[in-house]
Design a protein around this motif. Structure first.
Motif, PDB file in Angstrom:
ATOM      1  N   UNK A 137       0.853  -1.295  -0.193  1.00 35.37           N
ATOM      2  CA  UNK A 137      -0.049  -0.008  -0.001  1.00 35.37           C
ATOM      3  C   UNK A 137       0.915   1.150   0.047  1.00 35.37           C
ATOM      4  N   UNK A 138       1.946   1.292   0.843  1.00 37.24           N
ATOM      5  CA  UNK A 138       2.844   2.462   0.914  1.00 37.24           C
ATOM      6  C   UNK A 138       3.474   2.771  -0.569  1.00 37.24           C
ATOM      7  N   UNK A 139       3.743   1.694  -1.225  1.00 37.68           N
ATOM      8  CA  UNK A 139       4.478   1.698  -2.256  1.00 37.68           C
ATOM      9  C   UNK A 139       3.532   2.214  -3.496  1.00 37.68           C
ATOM     10  N   UNK A 140       2.305   1.768  -3.559  1.00 39.56           N
ATOM     11  CA  UNK A 140       1.469   2.398  -4.371  1.00 39.56           C
ATOM     12  C   UNK A 140       1.223   3.488  -4.276  1.00 39.56           C
ATOM     13  N   UNK A 141       1.271   4.444  -3.064  1.00 38.27           N
ATOM     14  CA  UNK A 141       1.213   5.928  -2.866  1.00 38.27           C
ATOM     15  C   UNK A 141       2.439   6.763  -3.603  1.00 38.27           C
TER      16      UNK A 141
END
Length: 371
Positions: free
Chosen positions: A139-143
């Motif tokens: 999720x953090x990488x998607x942001x």
């Protein structure tokens, strides 16, 4: 008392987003406040307080490694970063940023949060066995539009690190700007190949919904689209600032990650013990920096030598090794130096030469660490 201070220390990462918000509301050049803090004040404090080479005692490492508190900090950061991005979209549509200079300061400062710290947390979570932690890491990488890092880093970089096959290992005398192109584009292509191979082994199509690379391509656009729609609806017209901001902060965030990659592995090469076969990764194969303060901000990422030797160890129990190649400064200083190739080469090439000479002695004999 020391243990409690160390626990609190890992919350210092929240100082940088606080400075980003503060700088935004002060306006004008105050938008550069987090940059000044991160690359001028923090390095000064880092050098003033020096290094911390103490390790968690081996008898206590398992207990400390399982303490929920340390996972809690990373969980909090995950939710915080998503909320922070929503605030960022509000900030760029509020009309308070009047000039291009202010906008540049705000976006780069913002990327120190999502890239400098957010990707560090994603990196920590992505190595864990827990499905929840891995989900948070993705999720953090998607942001920051860098979801493929989850695949390339875990299944590519950690296997091929310090060999010519690894796009994220900087070569000797290679400027950062050349490294950036190779690491970004070849890393992305390699992640696709790794995912395709995995799917085919499981008898799934490349275009299956099980292909994480497809999700990593689509979800950042969806996330940005939802933000853009929400703020456009609120404003009553299309707000171009939101997608411009989202993709700009992503670019600076993953560029910061690549700067860290460059610093961590510059020039290090494992010995080839047979054609195409290299010695096992050990704590000699990454640059280390046990500077006290910057390690709090970066969840001990700077103890990178131990991380590569034992990838599943949690950040709070990573060890310092005197035998590991040591950086002269913490990451904030080294990142700035990496932007100036002649200065970088002058500083690092002599240290690299010393490492190569030391590497002639087998690390296992002196430390008992498997090689």
């Amino acid at each position: 008392m020391k243990t409690m201070l160390r626990k609190i220390g890992f919350f210092t990462a929240f100082i940088i987003p606080a400075l980003t918000v503060w700088g935004f509301y002060l306006g004008n050049l105050w938008n550069f406040l987090p940059i000044v803090f991160s690359f001028l004040l923090l390095p000064f404090i880092d050098q003033l307080l020096g290094t911390d080479t103490s390790n968690v005692p081996e008898t206590n490492a398992k207990v400390v490694g399982e303490e929920f508190y340390y996972r809690f900090v990373t969980y909090v950061w995950t939710y915080f970063q998503v909320a922070f991005l929503v605030w960022g979209a509000y900030a760029v549509t509020s009309g308070k940023i009047d000039t291009a200079v202010e906008g540049i300061g705000f976006v780069i400062s913002f990327s120190l949060v999502t890239g400098g710290i957010g990707i560090t947390v994603a990196h920590e979570l992505g190595h864990k066995k827990s499905a929840l932690e891995r989900f948070y890491g993705k999720l953090l990488l998607i942001t920051v539009c860098y979801g493929h890092f989850y695949i390339e880093h875990n299944r590519g970089h950690h296997v091929a690190v310090a060999t010519p096959a690894d796009p994220a290992t900087a070569r000797k005398d290679e400027p950062f700007y050349h490294f950036w192109v190779r690491s970004v584009f070849k890393g992305y292509a390699h992640a696709w190949n790794l995912e395709k191979e995995s799917l085919h082994r499981k008898q799934h199509s490349t275009w299956s919904v099980k292909n994480e690379m497809l999700w990593f391509a689509v979800l950042p656009v969806v996330f940005c689209g939802v933000l853009t729609f929400a703020f456009s609806y609120r404003a009553g017209h299309f707000v171009w600032q939101v997608p411009a901001f989202f993709f700009a902060q992503s670019f600076f965030a993953f560029t910061l990650l690549e700067l860290v990659n460059y610093v961590e592995h510059y020039g290090i090469v494992r010995r080839e013990i047979a054609p195409g076969k290299y010695e096992r990764v050990n704590p000699l194969h990454s640059w280390n920096a046990s500077h006290l303060i910057s390690n709090f901000f970066l969840f001990q990422l700077q103890r990178h030598s131990d991380h590569h030797a034992y990838a599943h160890k949690r950040y709070q129990v990573l060890n310092h090794y005197d035998e590991s190649p040591q950086l002269p400064f913490g990451y904030p200083t080294m990142i700035i130096l990496a932007l100036f190739p002649p200065v970088w080469f002058s500083l690092m090439n002599k240290r690299l030469a010393a490492w190569r000479e030391d590497h002639a002695t087998t690390f296992t004999r002196s430390s008992g660490v498997a090689s």
